[in-house]
Design a protein around this motif. Sequence first.
Motif, mmCIF file in Angstrom:
data_model
loop_
_atom_site.group_PDB
_atom_site.id
_atom_site.type_symbol
_atom_site.label_atom_id
_atom_site.label_comp_id
_atom_site.label_asym_id
_atom_site.label_seq_id
_atom_site.Cartn_x
_atom_site.Cartn_y
_atom_site.Cartn_z
ATOM 1 N N LEU A 210 39.890 42.736 -74.313
ATOM 2 C CA LEU A 210 40.404 44.219 -73.738
ATOM 3 C C LEU A 210 39.104 44.874 -73.747
ATOM 4 C CD1 LEU A 210 43.020 45.648 -72.879
ATOM 5 C CD2 LEU A 210 43.129 46.223 -75.111
ATOM 6 N N TRP A 211 38.581 44.885 -75.254
ATOM 7 C CA TRP A 211 37.474 46.176 -75.365
ATOM 8 C C TRP A 211 35.976 45.252 -75.143
ATOM 9 C CZ3 TRP A 211 39.792 47.190 -80.924
ATOM 10 C CH2 TRP A 211 40.965 48.024 -80.888
ATOM 11 N N PRO B 287 39.804 38.794 -86.700
ATOM 12 C CA PRO B 287 39.907 40.134 -86.586
ATOM 13 C C PRO B 287 38.465 40.895 -87.069
ATOM 14 C CG PRO B 287 41.731 39.671 -87.304
ATOM 15 C CD PRO B 287 40.948 38.399 -87.681
ATOM 16 N N MET B 288 37.904 40.498 -88.050
ATOM 17 C CA MET B 288 36.641 40.973 -88.791
ATOM 18 C C MET B 288 35.483 40.874 -87.600
ATOM 19 S SD MET B 288 34.805 39.753 -92.179
ATOM 20 C CE MET B 288 35.678 39.855 -93.412
ATOM 21 N N ASP C 78 47.876 41.022 -94.456
ATOM 22 C CA ASP C 78 46.896 40.260 -94.805
ATOM 23 C C ASP C 78 45.525 40.616 -94.631
ATOM 24 O OD1 ASP C 78 45.758 37.453 -94.906
ATOM 25 O OD2 ASP C 78 45.101 37.882 -92.814
ATOM 26 N N GLN C 79 45.136 41.593 -94.015
ATOM 27 C CA GLN C 79 43.940 42.325 -93.696
ATOM 28 C C GLN C 79 43.527 43.194 -95.034
ATOM 29 O OE1 GLN C 79 41.368 41.381 -91.625
ATOM 30 N NE2 GLN C 79 42.597 39.622 -90.858
ATOM 31 N N VAL D 233 35.892 40.784 -84.571
ATOM 32 C CA VAL D 233 36.139 41.444 -83.481
ATOM 33 C C VAL D 233 35.427 42.982 -83.894
ATOM 34 C CG1 VAL D 233 37.900 42.860 -82.414
ATOM 35 C CG2 VAL D 233 38.060 40.283 -82.567
ATOM 36 N N GLY D 234 35.691 43.221 -85.243
ATOM 37 C CA GLY D 234 35.331 44.435 -85.816
ATOM 38 C C GLY D 234 33.887 44.664 -85.784
ATOM 39 N N LEU D 235 33.141 43.598 -86.176
ATOM 40 C CA LEU D 235 31.851 43.426 -86.422
ATOM 41 C C LEU D 235 31.034 43.716 -85.081
ATOM 42 C CD1 LEU D 235 31.425 40.822 -89.141
ATOM 43 C CD2 LEU D 235 30.065 43.025 -89.239
ATOM 44 N N GLN E 256 32.570 45.027 -82.399
ATOM 45 C CA GLN E 256 32.976 46.435 -82.190
ATOM 46 C C GLN E 256 31.815 47.473 -82.601
ATOM 47 O OE1 GLN E 256 36.188 48.805 -83.820
ATOM 48 N NE2 GLN E 256 36.874 49.426 -81.876
ATOM 49 N N ALA E 257 31.494 47.147 -83.836
ATOM 50 C CA ALA E 257 30.443 48.134 -84.617
ATOM 51 C C ALA E 257 28.954 47.940 -83.759
ATOM 52 C CB ALA E 257 30.137 47.652 -85.879
ATOM 53 N N TYR E 258 28.706 46.811 -83.484
ATOM 54 C CA TYR E 258 27.568 46.508 -82.588
ATOM 55 C C TYR E 258 27.325 47.079 -81.366
ATOM 56 C CZ TYR E 258 27.077 42.513 -86.416
ATOM 57 O OH TYR E 258 26.733 41.944 -87.390
ATOM 58 N N GLY F 18 36.081 44.867 -90.120
ATOM 59 C CA GLY F 18 34.618 44.453 -89.457
ATOM 60 C C GLY F 18 33.712 45.599 -89.150
ATOM 61 N N ALA F 19 34.214 46.673 -88.562
ATOM 62 C CA ALA F 19 33.655 47.530 -88.001
ATOM 63 C C ALA F 19 32.902 48.487 -89.063
ATOM 64 C CB ALA F 19 34.460 48.507 -87.291
ATOM 65 N N GLY G 69 45.545 42.615 -86.060
ATOM 66 C CA GLY G 69 44.175 42.701 -85.360
ATOM 67 C C GLY G 69 43.377 43.992 -85.537
ATOM 68 N N MET H 102 30.059 51.004 -89.349
ATOM 69 C CA MET H 102 30.708 52.275 -88.939
ATOM 70 C C MET H 102 31.772 52.581 -90.114
ATOM 71 S SD MET H 102 29.720 52.216 -85.946
ATOM 72 C CE MET H 102 30.440 53.665 -85.175
ATOM 73 N N ASN I 97 42.209 34.517 -90.585
ATOM 74 C CA ASN I 97 41.973 36.059 -91.271
ATOM 75 C C ASN I 97 40.784 36.531 -90.922
ATOM 76 O OD1 ASN I 97 40.513 36.784 -93.928
ATOM 77 N ND2 ASN I 97 42.356 37.624 -94.153
ATOM 78 N N GLU J 95 46.863 36.145 -85.757
ATOM 79 C CA GLU J 95 45.364 36.992 -85.746
ATOM 80 C C GLU J 95 44.424 36.348 -84.708
ATOM 81 O OE1 GLU J 95 44.668 36.842 -90.050
ATOM 82 O OE2 GLU J 95 45.607 38.787 -90.402
ATOM 83 N N GLY K 197 42.117 44.559 -89.301
ATOM 84 C CA GLY K 197 40.956 43.668 -89.482
ATOM 85 C C GLY K 197 39.845 44.171 -88.691
ATOM 86 N N CYS K 198 40.132 44.553 -87.551
ATOM 87 C CA CYS K 198 39.054 45.095 -86.645
ATOM 88 C C CYS K 198 38.075 46.085 -87.341
ATOM 89 C CB CYS K 198 39.356 45.497 -85.218
ATOM 90 S SG CYS K 198 38.283 46.398 -84.229
ATOM 91 N N GLY K 199 39.034 47.173 -87.817
ATOM 92 C CA GLY K 199 38.356 48.244 -88.552
ATOM 93 C C GLY K 199 37.685 47.853 -89.778
ATOM 94 N N SER L 92 48.985 45.683 -82.530
ATOM 95 C CA SER L 92 48.535 44.407 -83.000
ATOM 96 C C SER L 92 47.645 44.703 -84.422
ATOM 97 C CB SER L 92 47.237 43.885 -82.609
ATOM 98 O OG SER L 92 47.477 43.616 -81.021
ATOM 99 N N ASN M 42 42.879 38.949 -77.698
ATOM 100 C CA ASN M 42 43.167 40.068 -76.932
ATOM 101 C C ASN M 42 42.279 41.443 -76.957
ATOM 102 O OD1 ASN M 42 44.891 41.460 -74.855
ATOM 103 N ND2 ASN M 42 45.808 42.586 -76.506
ATOM 104 N N LEU M 43 42.091 41.794 -78.163
ATOM 105 C CA LEU M 43 41.335 42.935 -78.499
ATOM 106 C C LEU M 43 39.795 42.655 -77.990
ATOM 107 C CD1 LEU M 43 42.353 43.979 -82.222
ATOM 108 C CD2 LEU M 43 43.084 44.976 -79.877
ATOM 109 N N GLU N 139 45.756 37.992 -81.366
ATOM 110 C CA GLU N 139 45.450 39.648 -81.484
ATOM 111 C C GLU N 139 43.797 39.687 -81.214
ATOM 112 O OE1 GLU N 139 47.230 41.876 -84.829
ATOM 113 O OE2 GLU N 139 49.230 40.746 -84.528
#
Lengths: 352, 334
Positions: free
Chosen positions: A189-190, A148-149, B99-100, A151-153, A155-157, B76-77, B69, B82, A145, A179, B72-74, B66, A185-186, A182
């Motif tokens: 990809l990014w 993804p967090m 889950d997220q 990945v997002g952190l 992304q923000a950086y 984290g951002a 994915g 952000m 879980n 997860e 959860g990415c959102g 995803s 991949n993310l 996913e």
Amino acid sequence: MADSKTETKSREVNAQLKSGKRKQAGSGKDNARLMHHLLAQMIRIRRLEEKSYELYTREKIRGFLHLYDGQEAVAVGVMEVLEREDAVIAAYREHGQALAKGVSMNSIMAEMYGKTTGCSGGRGGSMHLYDKETNFFGGSAIVANGLPMAVGLAQAYKMQKRSSLACCFFGDGAVGEGEFHESMNLASLWELPVLFVCENNLYSMGMPFELAEAETDLLKKAASYRVEGERVDGMDVTAVLEAARKAVDYIRSESKPWFLECQTYRFRAHSMFDPERYRDKSEVKEWKKRDPIKMFSERLMDEGLLDEKQLADIESQAQQEVEESVGYAEESSDEPIETLSRYVYSDMKNSE
Amino acid sequence: MPEREIAEQKMSYRQAVREAMREAMNRDDRVYLMGEDVGLYGGCFNVSEGMLEEFGKERIIDTPLSESGFTGCGIGAALGGMRPIVEIMTVNFSLLASDQIINTAAILLHMSGGQFNVPIVIRMATGGGKQLAAQHSRSLEGWYSHIPGLKILTPATVEDARGMLWPALEDPDPVLIFENTTLYNFEEAAPVNGTQVDITSAKVRREGSHVSIITYGIGLHKSLKAAEMLSADGIEAEVIDLRVLRPLDNQTIFESVRKTHRAVIVDEGWKSVGLSAELSARITENLFYELDCPVERVCAAEVPAPYAGHLEKASLPQPENIVETVRQLGGIYG
């Protein structure tokens, strides 16, 4: 912070690593300091876990307790090359990562006691350690879980053009979760700066790794997402450190994720409720011969980088820190029941 | 609707959501949109059409399928500073991201002892009525509103579709916005240059003295229609648009029921163990002696959404059902 000494040392060592001095200092004083520091960090974790076990049997610590004994080299080796600004996201066996990232032992112990002085104010417990100060983002007990967090952190950086990265630790069990796939991949990809650290300790709770995965070569899975990576002996702290350094250098220069598989082993049961029917005692015994702390201290002694007195000093400092943390937790106060509904919303007026 | 002094322009609900996003992105660099088909395709419901061209692929981010994915990415951002708007195509698919949403976004602030709030906005389409069958027609906003830590918005008017996004983005905690698919083409006059709406209160959309109809989303439009039909009969219904399902605005609801002494709840979600049950309980717990008759509910039939049009229509609350229910309330013809 209780371990300000350790932290200062850690920062110095990091500065050496970055300036490239570390290499030249191969046999010099600086190298010995780094080696002592790595050993001390692992011993701090081991002593914390031993004390946690004892306190659990005395019912001072409750809930679920997952201990990190055996895996110390992973957290210590990886954390050594991270900056304070880098985010770390861990799972539920995270005392070691928290401590190595710089979360104070006092606040970790107080958290396990459920006290207000705990790093999560007593709301999280053993599985949910958080510390904004050191960019330690937990502490998630839902397997995979936290990926993804991360990945997002990252992304923000990247969006903010910061050089920080996000490092997530997870076990081999997480590889079975969607997860994980996913997130890999993310991140790929990014082109996001994520360090994926898989601590493959061969069991997801009681499920043996080879019975859980059709493809047990995790680097192949990473490659299928075009994520570069490496497999390393997770019982060897300097091997982990070198591998992590290579990973972090790559991530920072390429702005791409990296997958690091650390092959390791948990010496204790999955949690305190685990009768360990799924593995043979002889297997545990065999792995204990490769105890990361024992192996490393013996090696340092062989190389003349450590003597008995120095080891005893490291041990006694760790012991003292642990005892102090227990005293701190014991003396800390409980949160009054009146504030139970805090932290549901940032604006308390909106709490129901 | 009360008269307004500011300039108004007729626009669709879809346009209103788009304008709200454009305004937010022009106003704040931290805001970006991420989701399935939000870019090249222009949004599954055409909501973000043209935004890729306007803001570029760095800020209008097409994601692979995803849900867990990218949601959860959102999260984290958002933690990284952000202000993401995550679009999940429909509430049905949001279950893949639950889950997220539930295990992280809703509870991170609490688990971390107040250290990590999650300022994310998650928009998704909801509701049935378009013969899309059981996996595309759910109204699960009431179900999400069970979760402490989430704020649940259900814009039913063009003004709210336009105005709720900015305060949602300013909110330090996770906000879920549910847009009923049957409302995207709904047109109404709304203020031209954005608007200040709150995301804390329910609103009286039609005043009346005989019965309080409490509803939200598409239910508002059906209830207003029902109220007009009842008016011809001499029954004046007060229609309350909840707007926010969590936290619920007890005050507006209670004030209305204190006045009318009768309450009917209209919800396109299922009746059992749902939002309508919660509303009924709150009214009964707090206003038992004010009531002239039992609280009634008009909800979706307890079946997954059928494909066949006549069956689907029968499974959802219709103005006629609301009228019928009100007419049978005790003492309504006083």
